[in-house]
Design a protein around this motif. Structure first.
Motif, PDB file in Angstrom:
ATOM      1  N   ASP A 156     -30.403  13.155  41.933  1.00 50.88           N
ATOM      2  CA  ASP A 156     -29.269  12.563  42.635  1.00 50.88           C
ATOM      3  C   ASP A 156     -29.645  12.053  44.021  1.00 50.88           C
ATOM      4  O   ASP A 156     -28.869  11.356  44.666  1.00 50.88           O
ATOM      5  N   LEU A 157     -30.830  12.443  44.511  1.00 54.74           N
ATOM      6  CA  LEU A 157     -31.258  12.018  45.840  1.00 54.74           C
ATOM      7  C   LEU A 157     -31.823  10.602  45.789  1.00 54.74           C
ATOM      8  O   LEU A 157     -32.376  10.168  44.780  1.00 54.74           O
ATOM      9  N   PRO A 158     -31.714   9.845  46.883  1.00 54.60           N
ATOM     10  CA  PRO A 158     -32.198   8.454  46.892  1.00 54.60           C
ATOM     11  C   PRO A 158     -33.715   8.396  46.930  1.00 54.60           C
ATOM     12  O   PRO A 158     -34.385   9.378  47.277  1.00 54.60           O
ATOM     13  N   PRO A 159     -34.300   7.240  46.573  1.00 55.72           N
ATOM     14  CA  PRO A 159     -35.759   7.082  46.673  1.00 55.72           C
ATOM     15  C   PRO A 159     -36.230   7.275  48.102  1.00 55.72           C
ATOM     16  O   PRO A 159     -35.489   7.052  49.061  1.00 55.72           O
ATOM     17  N   LEU A 160     -37.467   7.698  48.242  1.00 53.01           N
ATOM     18  CA  LEU A 160     -38.049   7.873  49.574  1.00 53.01           C
ATOM     19  C   LEU A 160     -38.119   6.537  50.298  1.00 53.01           C
ATOM     20  O   LEU A 160     -38.517   5.522  49.723  1.00 53.01           O
ATOM     21  N   ARG A 161     -37.744   6.557  51.572  1.00 52.25           N
ATOM     22  CA  ARG A 161     -37.824   5.370  52.401  1.00 52.25           C
ATOM     23  C   ARG A 161     -38.967   5.513  53.404  1.00 52.25           C
ATOM     24  O   ARG A 161     -39.350   6.620  53.780  1.00 52.25           O
ATOM     25  N   THR A 162     -39.485   4.393  53.850  1.00 51.72           N
ATOM     26  CA  THR A 162     -40.558   4.417  54.838  1.00 51.72           C
ATOM     27  C   THR A 162     -39.988   4.705  56.219  1.00 51.72           C
ATOM     28  O   THR A 162     -39.029   4.060  56.651  1.00 51.72           O
TER      29      THR A 162
ATOM     30  N   PRO B 112     -39.253  13.944  41.530  1.00 51.17           N
ATOM     31  CA  PRO B 112     -38.950  13.219  40.295  1.00 51.17           C
ATOM     32  C   PRO B 112     -39.283  11.741  40.427  1.00 51.17           C
ATOM     33  O   PRO B 112     -39.382  11.196  41.533  1.00 51.17           O
ATOM     34  N   ASN B 113     -39.441  11.083  39.285  1.00 51.39           N
ATOM     35  CA  ASN B 113     -39.862   9.686  39.264  1.00 51.39           C
ATOM     36  C   ASN B 113     -38.969   8.782  40.090  1.00 51.39           C
ATOM     37  O   ASN B 113     -39.444   7.885  40.800  1.00 51.39           O
ATOM     38  N   LEU B 114     -37.648   8.981  40.019  1.00 44.40           N
ATOM     39  CA  LEU B 114     -36.736   8.095  40.729  1.00 44.40           C
ATOM     40  C   LEU B 114     -36.915   8.180  42.244  1.00 44.40           C
ATOM     41  O   LEU B 114     -36.799   7.180  42.944  1.00 44.40           O
ATOM     42  N   ARG B 115     -37.225   9.363  42.746  1.00 46.66           N
ATOM     43  CA  ARG B 115     -37.380   9.532  44.198  1.00 46.66           C
ATOM     44  C   ARG B 115     -38.670   8.905  44.710  1.00 46.66           C
ATOM     45  O   ARG B 115     -38.731   8.450  45.847  1.00 46.66           O
ATOM     46  N   ARG B 116     -39.711   8.890  43.895  1.00 46.35           N
ATOM     47  CA  ARG B 116     -40.997   8.357  44.357  1.00 46.35           C
ATOM     48  C   ARG B 116     -41.283   6.991  43.756  1.00 46.35           C
ATOM     49  O   ARG B 116     -42.444   6.583  43.653  1.00 46.35           O
ATOM     50  N   ARG B 117     -40.236   6.269  43.411  1.00 49.48           N
ATOM     51  CA  ARG B 117     -40.428   4.921  42.875  1.00 49.48           C
ATOM     52  C   ARG B 117     -41.182   4.060  43.896  1.00 49.48           C
ATOM     53  O   ARG B 117     -40.850   4.017  45.077  1.00 49.48           O
TER      54      ARG B 117
ATOM     55  N   SER C 275     -48.107  15.881  55.086  1.00 52.32           N
ATOM     56  CA  SER C 275     -48.802  15.938  53.809  1.00 52.32           C
ATOM     57  C   SER C 275     -49.665  14.700  53.582  1.00 52.32           C
ATOM     58  O   SER C 275     -49.217  13.576  53.844  1.00 52.32           O
ATOM     59  N   PRO C 276     -50.894  14.890  53.077  1.00 56.42           N
ATOM     60  CA  PRO C 276     -51.695  13.745  52.648  1.00 56.42           C
ATOM     61  C   PRO C 276     -51.123  13.050  51.409  1.00 56.42           C
ATOM     62  O   PRO C 276     -51.617  11.994  51.017  1.00 56.42           O
ATOM     63  N   GLY C 277     -50.108  13.653  50.809  1.00 55.90           N
ATOM     64  CA  GLY C 277     -49.472  13.066  49.631  1.00 55.90           C
ATOM     65  C   GLY C 277     -48.447  12.025  50.013  1.00 55.90           C
ATOM     66  O   GLY C 277     -48.756  11.005  50.626  1.00 55.90           O
ATOM     67  N   LEU C 278     -47.192  12.272  49.687  1.00 55.39           N
ATOM     68  CA  LEU C 278     -46.152  11.270  49.918  1.00 55.39           C
ATOM     69  C   LEU C 278     -45.881  11.019  51.396  1.00 55.39           C
ATOM     70  O   LEU C 278     -45.477   9.916  51.772  1.00 55.39           O
ATOM     71  N   ASP C 279     -46.097  12.020  52.265  1.00 52.03           N
ATOM     72  CA  ASP C 279     -45.939  11.770  53.706  1.00 52.03           C
ATOM     73  C   ASP C 279     -46.867  10.656  54.175  1.00 52.03           C
ATOM     74  O   ASP C 279     -46.494   9.831  55.019  1.00 52.03           O
TER      75      ASP C 279
ATOM     76  N   ARG D  80     -50.829  -1.918  40.080  1.00 48.59           N
ATOM     77  CA  ARG D  80     -49.522  -1.438  40.495  1.00 48.59           C
ATOM     78  C   ARG D  80     -49.434   0.084  40.438  1.00 48.59           C
ATOM     79  O   ARG D  80     -48.786   0.706  41.279  1.00 48.59           O
ATOM     80  N   LEU D  81     -50.107   0.698  39.471  1.00 53.28           N
ATOM     81  CA  LEU D  81     -50.113   2.150  39.386  1.00 53.28           C
ATOM     82  C   LEU D  81     -50.952   2.778  40.496  1.00 53.28           C
ATOM     83  O   LEU D  81     -50.562   3.790  41.083  1.00 53.28           O
ATOM     84  N   MET D  82     -52.114   2.194  40.781  1.00 56.67           N
ATOM     85  CA  MET D  82     -53.035   2.771  41.762  1.00 56.67           C
ATOM     86  C   MET D  82     -52.666   2.421  43.184  1.00 56.67           C
ATOM     87  O   MET D  82     -52.858   3.216  44.103  1.00 56.67           O
ATOM     88  N   GLU D  83     -52.168   1.202  43.377  1.00 57.36           N
ATOM     89  CA  GLU D  83     -51.940   0.641  44.710  1.00 57.36           C
ATOM     90  C   GLU D  83     -50.532   0.037  44.748  1.00 57.36           C
ATOM     91  O   GLU D  83     -50.374  -1.175  44.782  1.00 57.36           O
ATOM     92  N   PRO D  84     -49.503   0.879  44.724  1.00 58.17           N
ATOM     93  CA  PRO D  84     -48.155   0.397  44.417  1.00 58.17           C
ATOM     94  C   PRO D  84     -47.582  -0.635  45.369  1.00 58.17           C
ATOM     95  O   PRO D  84     -46.724  -1.419  44.967  1.00 58.17           O
ATOM     96  N   ARG D  85     -48.011  -0.670  46.619  1.00 53.69           N
ATOM     97  CA  ARG D  85     -47.433  -1.631  47.569  1.00 53.69           C
ATOM     98  C   ARG D  85     -48.485  -2.586  48.129  1.00 53.69           C
ATOM     99  O   ARG D  85     -48.343  -3.107  49.241  1.00 53.69           O
TER     100      ARG D  85
END
Length: 362
Positions: A44-50, A10-15, A100-104, A206-211
């Motif tokens: 209800d889960l927190p955003p992903l952390r590095t 969900p959006n909140l987790r991958r902010r 994963s090549p995705g969020l991992d 910001r959408l393509m390169e968020p950090r």
């Protein structure tokens, strides 16, 4: 019970992240299929952390023999990249780590803090022959975790001690911290930097390169490095058809004003898992032009999302690719960015004396 994608967060987790999913890599033996039973609420889960793990490699200099890459050796201080660029062609390398090549790729990173010591050992070998070492050609050495680990800073100190040439590619403003070393090496013909600017639009960036630092901030980095004495090339990379292609000339104009003395460009590349991740991203953020964008991409690669053919993978081929290449040539000539850049020097390379070494009298 309704079916849902078990890999999409969900959006909140991958902010603050670009990828929408965490689909497994191509080497995974098992896959998952989840059913929403109404008990768990992912919101209800927190955003992903590095997360950062430590790796101790046996060697630090990687070699390549690709005929369309202008260097034969490179260093990767980190694996994975917190910058999280959705189009990053290095994402598939995380599959080799069973991640994963995705969020991992954006959140589970690997640092190599012993890289500077290994580099010093490799450069001290009597069999070593110096050629430019490329850094940042896979993942960005100045991604945010460099602030804590300072691996890149120590690598540069080793290279400077040996008078060894280095070429760096980055989007990170942390490179300004090392302007003192890069300026000294640049004045001796031992260093050059490429700063990637994909768009001048901060919202799109910001959408393509968020950090990644904003486009304006990257232009400031060009100025600070050139003022320090290190030559900088602007990299219009990647050019995304029907999304950023109209900005080509504007990016070059802005880079020249910031002090860039050379330029290059690379077309969007979608190898392996990057293709699906990018198409998911387009569907989420630009559904109105997703078909047009992918139509151009496939036209440049023989009807496929990507072709790895040497000599064509960086630029594509066909009418659209030829138009971009011509626009780049015309703009570069107008701005004086089409000049030949002198190769970095290797004749200054020398193993520095160590404590207790017998010094030469001559």
């Amino acid at each position: 019970m309704s079916q849902f994608d078990p890999y999409r967060l969900p959006n909140l987790r991958r902010r603050g992240r670009a990828s929408l999913t965490n689909k497994p890599g191509r080497f995974e033996e098992h896959s998952r299929e989840a059913v929403d039973d109404g008990w768990d609420n992912p919101d209800d889960l927190p955003p992903l952390r590095t997360e950062v793990r430590i790796e101790t490699p046996r060697t630090v200099i990687s070699r390549n023999t690709s005929p369309d890459i202008p260097f034969d050796r490179s260093i990767n201080p980190y694996r994975g990249c917190e910058h999280g660029c959705i189009y990053c062609f290095a994402r598939p390398t995380h599959a080799y780590l069973n991640m994963s090549p995705g969020l991992d790729f954006e959140t589970k990173l690997i640092a190599r803090p012993e890289a500077p010591e290994l580099l010093e050992k490799e450069l001290s070998s009597k069999r070593y022959k110096p050629q430019t070492i490329a850094i940042g050609t896979n993942t960005d050495p100045y991604q945010p975790i460099e602030k804590q680990h300072e691996i890149m800073r120590r690598i540069l100190e080793v290279l400077n001690d040996f008078n060894h040439p280095v070429g760096i590619v980055t989007k990170g403003m942390l490179i300004e911290r090392d302007a003192d070393i890069l300026g000294e090496m640049g004045r001796k013909g031992l260093a050059k930097v490429g700063i990637s600017v994909t768009t001048l639009d901060p919202k799109l960036a910001r959408l393509m390169e968020p950090r990644v630092p904003s486009p304006a901030r990257r232009l400031t980095t060009i100025r600070k490095l050139t003022d320090a004495g290190c030559p900088v090339r602007v990299m219009v990379a990647p050019i995304i058809p029907a999304l950023t292609d109209h900005e080509l000339e504007a990016i070059l104009d802005a880079a020249v004003a910031a002090g860039a003395e050379a330029a290059s460009w690379v077309m969007l590349r979608l190898p392996r898992e990057v293709s699906g991740l990018f198409r998911d991203w387009l569907s989420e953020h630009f559904p109105d032009r997703a078909l047009r964008i992918m139509g151009h991409v496939r036209a440049m690669h023989g009807g496929q999302d990507y072709s790895a053919e040497w000599g064509k993978r960086m630029r594509g081929e066909g009418a659209y690719a030829n138009i971009i290449a011509r626009r780049f040539r015309v703009a570069s000539k107008r701005l004086g960015l089409d000049r030949e850049v002198s190769p970095l020097r290797t004749d200054l390379f020398a193993i520095p004396p160590r404590s207790g070494d017998q010094l030469s009298l001559f």
